[in-house]
Write a protein that holds these residues in place. Structure first.
Motif, mmCIF file in Angstrom:
data_model
loop_
_atom_site.group_PDB
_atom_site.id
_atom_site.type_symbol
_atom_site.label_atom_id
_atom_site.label_comp_id
_atom_site.label_asym_id
_atom_site.label_seq_id
_atom_site.Cartn_x
_atom_site.Cartn_y
_atom_site.Cartn_z
ATOM 1 N N ASP A 30 0.833 -1.197 0.000
ATOM 2 C CA ASP A 30 0.000 0.000 0.000
ATOM 3 C C ASP A 30 0.875 1.256 0.000
ATOM 4 N N THR A 31 0.716 2.106 -1.008
ATOM 5 C CA THR A 31 1.450 3.370 -1.044
ATOM 6 C C THR A 31 0.630 4.513 -0.451
ATOM 7 N N ARG A 32 -0.443 4.185 0.232
ATOM 8 C CA ARG A 32 -1.282 5.160 0.952
ATOM 9 C C ARG A 32 -1.760 6.297 0.038
ATOM 10 N N GLY A 33 -2.223 5.906 -1.137
ATOM 11 C CA GLY A 33 -2.793 6.882 -2.060
ATOM 12 C C GLY A 33 -1.792 7.542 -2.971
ATOM 13 N N GLU A 34 -0.495 7.406 -2.694
ATOM 14 C CA GLU A 34 0.512 7.956 -3.594
ATOM 15 C C GLU A 34 0.517 7.163 -4.903
#
Length: 498
Positions: free
Chosen positions: A256-260
């Motif tokens: 997961d890139t947390r929305g990036e």
């Protein structure tokens, strides 16, 4: 040259200012957050991204909202007279052949252009070949002289014979998809917005779609390592698939890139490298089902695209240039050299003599030699740029280019031919020609504002003057000896007499 008058026409200026502010700021005000793949909130109002690819859209263009209808392509009794398909460059790939100095293929608009020597420009002894494609390519993989090319506009997968750069030939084609990886008899392509498609390419002349797998987000860069498929999925980070059955990938892990926005993935041994608007992330994939962060390198919010390796050096192209990174210790990635540029979107390092090929979107191809602490430019191949505004003066067509060029084409014959070009400040906007002078505006904060070019001899344009606007200059008109400029963020309509 000093303006003789400044018109404080508040009513007109207010309308002008409102329109300009809307064009410059509306994306930041109306756009959803980054995880909706439109705008980097850290650069709200200054940078807009293509919602399908995460690539920047040059100002003053706007990213189309999700679900927007496609623009009209024809109407009435209009008939296409000529198509000039050269343009921006976002792709370069080395070709593995037996030629001594290496070969490469690069994109110029809808053309693929091949050359058989990296450090020798085109001449009679080094001809280049071109292959016109039905749409701009988004990715290309080369294996043993065969090029697999993914195209935009749902034009699919094209397979070309690139073993002899002087004779590019189309072998086969299949409607479909986007970015891809090739392994054995199979190719794996992202199919925006949310799928991975599997092709059987055992017969390059007859590729066939044999399977598909849904993916969250948007499928971008794909990479195969052994029996594992890695997919960069935009704001959803990284997805990992098992290829025990090559035609039916099954998801086994994720990061997961947390929305990036993840744009590309490369794998070396037990380390996967993920690029995006975060820079570069190194992941431990010794257990592909559980990718774990090892280290990272920040580019300060400048989005990065693709990755190429030469030993322990990784070449990372991005919005602000090309970096050479030491990745011998993935937990401690350091920068070795930097080549400044604007929107370098593709790189290839698999050529003879340590030459690195980098594609700068609005300029062309650089062949660079990595000297350890700096890059030396060995060759530059200019592209046709990003055509923006047009102005006809008789049979002469003046075209501005966002890269910072004014091109002059003669349209009086059976086909339009470029007769000259001249460098002007970047983010070039309008052009108006009057009495042998071309007036060109630019929206570059570090630019001139207004550049005046003597075009009395269209084959030999010369810059003869300019006017330094305090802000971005967009529209203009010329009436007699007066030039009217619309300037962003100013409460005035500026005029200058010459």
């Amino acid at each position: 040259m000093t303006p003789s008058a400044t018109l404080h026409a508040r009513g007109l200026a207010a309308l002008l200012l409102a329109a300009l502010l809307l064009a410059a700021l509306a994306p930041g005000l109306a756009a959803p957050p980054l995880d909706a793949r439109t705008l980097d909130a850290r650069d709200a109002g200054t940078r807009v991204f293509d919602p399908a690819t995460g690539e920047p859209v040059p100002l003053p263009g706007l990213a189309p909202p999700p679900g927007a209808p496609a623009p009209a392509r024809s109407g009435g009794d209009l008939t296409l007279r000529q198509y000039l398909p050269r343009g921006a460059t976002k792709l370069v790939r080395a070709i593995e052949t037996d030629l001594e100095l290496g070969s490469f293929v690069y994109q110029d608009g809808a053309y693929l252009i091949a050359a058989d020597q990296v450090i020798v420009p085109e001449d009679d002894n080094n001809p280049q070949d071109t292959l016109l494609l039905p749409a701009q390519p988004t990715d290309m993989v080369t294996r043993e002289g065969i090029g697999y090319v993914a195209l935009r506009r749902n034009q699919g997968l094209h397979v070309i014979d690139a073993a002899e750069p002087r004779d590019l030939r189309l072998l086969g084609a299949l409607p479909g998809r986007d970015l891809l990886a090739v392994a054995g008899d199979y190719a794996y392509a992202g199919a925006s917005p949310s799928a991975v498609v599997v092709y059987d390419v055992s017969d390059p002349a007859n590729p066939a779609e044999v399977g598909a797998q849904s993916a969250p987000g948007s499928a971008h860069g794909t990479r195969v390592d052994g029996q594992t498929l890695y997919v960069a999925t935009g704001p959803d980070g990284l997805r990992v698939y098992d290829l025990a059955d090559p035609a039916a990938p099954s998801e086994i892990g994720s990061f997961d890139t947390r929305g990036e926005f993840a744009t590309y993935v490369a794998v070396r041994g037990n380390v996967a490298y993920l690029t995006g608007n975060f820079g570069l992330i190194a992941l431990d994939v010794s257990d592909p089902a559980a990718p774990d962060s090892l280290g990272s390198f920040s580019t300060g919010g400048e989005t990065t695209y693709e990755l190429a390796f030469d030993g322990n050096t990784a070449y990372l192209p991005g919005l602000d240039g090309l970096r050479a990174l030491d990745v011998s210790d993935p937990a401690n990635i350091t920068e070795e050299a930097f080549f400044p540029g604007s929107q370098l979107l593709s790189v290839s390092a698999n050529v003879e003599g340590g030459t690195v090929l980098a594609a700068e979107r609005f300029k062309g191809i650089y062949a660079l030699v990595d000297q350890g602490t700096e890059f030396m430019e060995a060759l530059f191949l200019e592209n046709a740029g990003f055509s923006f505004r047009l102005f006809f003066d008789g049979d002469l067509l003046y075209v501005t280019d966002l890269a910072g060029r004014l091109r002059i084409l003669d349209t009086g014959g059976a086909s339009a031919e470029e007769i000259s070009r001249i460098a002007v400040p970047p983010n070039t906007q309008e052009v108006v020609v009057s009495d042998g002078l071309a007036y060109v505006t630019d929206a570059d904060f570090g630019g001139t504002g207004l550049t005046i070019v003597d075009v009395s001899d269209p084959a030999d344009p010369q810059i003869v003057g300019g006017y330094g606007s305090p802000n971005q200059a967009f529209g203009l008109d010329v009436v007699g000896m007066a030039v009217y400029l619309s300037v962003c963020f100013e409460e005035t309509l500026q005029t200058a007499h010459f």
